[in-house]
Design a protein around this motif. Structure first.
Motif, mmCIF file in Angstrom:
data_model
loop_
_atom_site.group_PDB
_atom_site.id
_atom_site.type_symbol
_atom_site.label_atom_id
_atom_site.label_comp_id
_atom_site.label_asym_id
_atom_site.label_seq_id
_atom_site.Cartn_x
_atom_site.Cartn_y
_atom_site.Cartn_z
ATOM 1 N N MET A 1 33.404 68.780 -6.951
ATOM 2 C CA MET A 1 34.459 69.194 -6.066
ATOM 3 C C MET A 1 35.439 69.990 -6.765
ATOM 4 O O MET A 1 36.006 70.076 -7.816
ATOM 5 C CB MET A 1 35.362 67.760 -5.810
ATOM 6 N N VAL A 74 36.853 66.224 -15.631
ATOM 7 C CA VAL A 74 37.768 66.572 -14.726
ATOM 8 C C VAL A 74 38.421 67.773 -15.410
ATOM 9 O O VAL A 74 38.734 67.679 -16.636
ATOM 10 C CB VAL A 74 39.005 65.686 -14.297
ATOM 11 N N ASP A 115 29.261 65.395 -12.062
ATOM 12 C CA ASP A 115 30.042 65.034 -10.913
ATOM 13 C C ASP A 115 31.584 65.574 -11.216
ATOM 14 O O ASP A 115 32.544 64.936 -10.625
ATOM 15 C CB ASP A 115 30.057 63.515 -10.421
ATOM 16 N N ASP A 117 35.170 67.378 -11.514
ATOM 17 C CA ASP A 117 36.079 67.861 -10.339
ATOM 18 C C ASP A 117 36.857 68.998 -11.141
ATOM 19 O O ASP A 117 37.130 68.764 -12.440
ATOM 20 C CB ASP A 117 37.019 66.912 -10.170
ATOM 21 N N PHE A 119 40.352 71.403 -10.512
ATOM 22 C CA PHE A 119 41.367 71.648 -9.848
ATOM 23 C C PHE A 119 42.082 72.956 -10.435
ATOM 24 O O PHE A 119 42.238 73.044 -11.494
ATOM 25 C CB PHE A 119 42.504 70.462 -10.180
#
Length: 132
Positions: A1, A74, A115, A117, A119
């Motif tokens: 993402m 992340v 997987d 993420d 930002f």
């Protein structure tokens, strides 16, 4: 993402201590020291030197995670935003967009968990990152 936002509400994120979270922040982001203090318990923070290429600084740091076989779950990147342009170090990303085929970006992929993420934040120059 992949999420693009103007203000990082990092304290609102659910933190999983099993995940490796890395925060890159350009040293010109206003109040970045306050932000660092708020996330240092659950993330590894790396300051981007504003006088050097920020993309290569991130690449060098992520290479360490590749070498240690520690996938990053992340990834937070806080760029400096001013006069319609955003910067990572001395790299003006408005002039030379980050292309998916860029060898540095391909290297980033190797450092990330399957997987992971990502930002990407660019708070306006006069604004401090939001800490709620």
């Amino acid at each position: 993402m992949f999420i693009l936002a103007t203000t990082p509400d990092l304290l609102e994120l659910e933190v999983n201590p099993q995940n490796l979270t890395v925060v890159f922040v350009d040293a010109r982001v206003k109040s970045y020291r306050t932000l660092i203090k708020s996330v240092k318990d659950w993330a590894q923070v790396i300051i981007i030197d504003p006088d050097q290429d920020g993309i290569s600084q991130i690449s060098i740091a992520l290479e360490g995670y590749i070498n240690c076989h520690q996938p990053v779950n992340v990834l937070h990147i806080l760029a400096y935003y001013s006069s319609g342009c955003f910067f990572l170090g001395n790299s003006d990303l408005s002039l030379s967009p980050v292309e998916p085929g860029n060898s540095y970006i391909q290297q980033w992929h190797q450092a990330l968990a399957e997987d992971a993420d990502i930002f990407f934040y660019y708070p306006p120059a006069q604004a401090s990152p939001t800490l709620i």
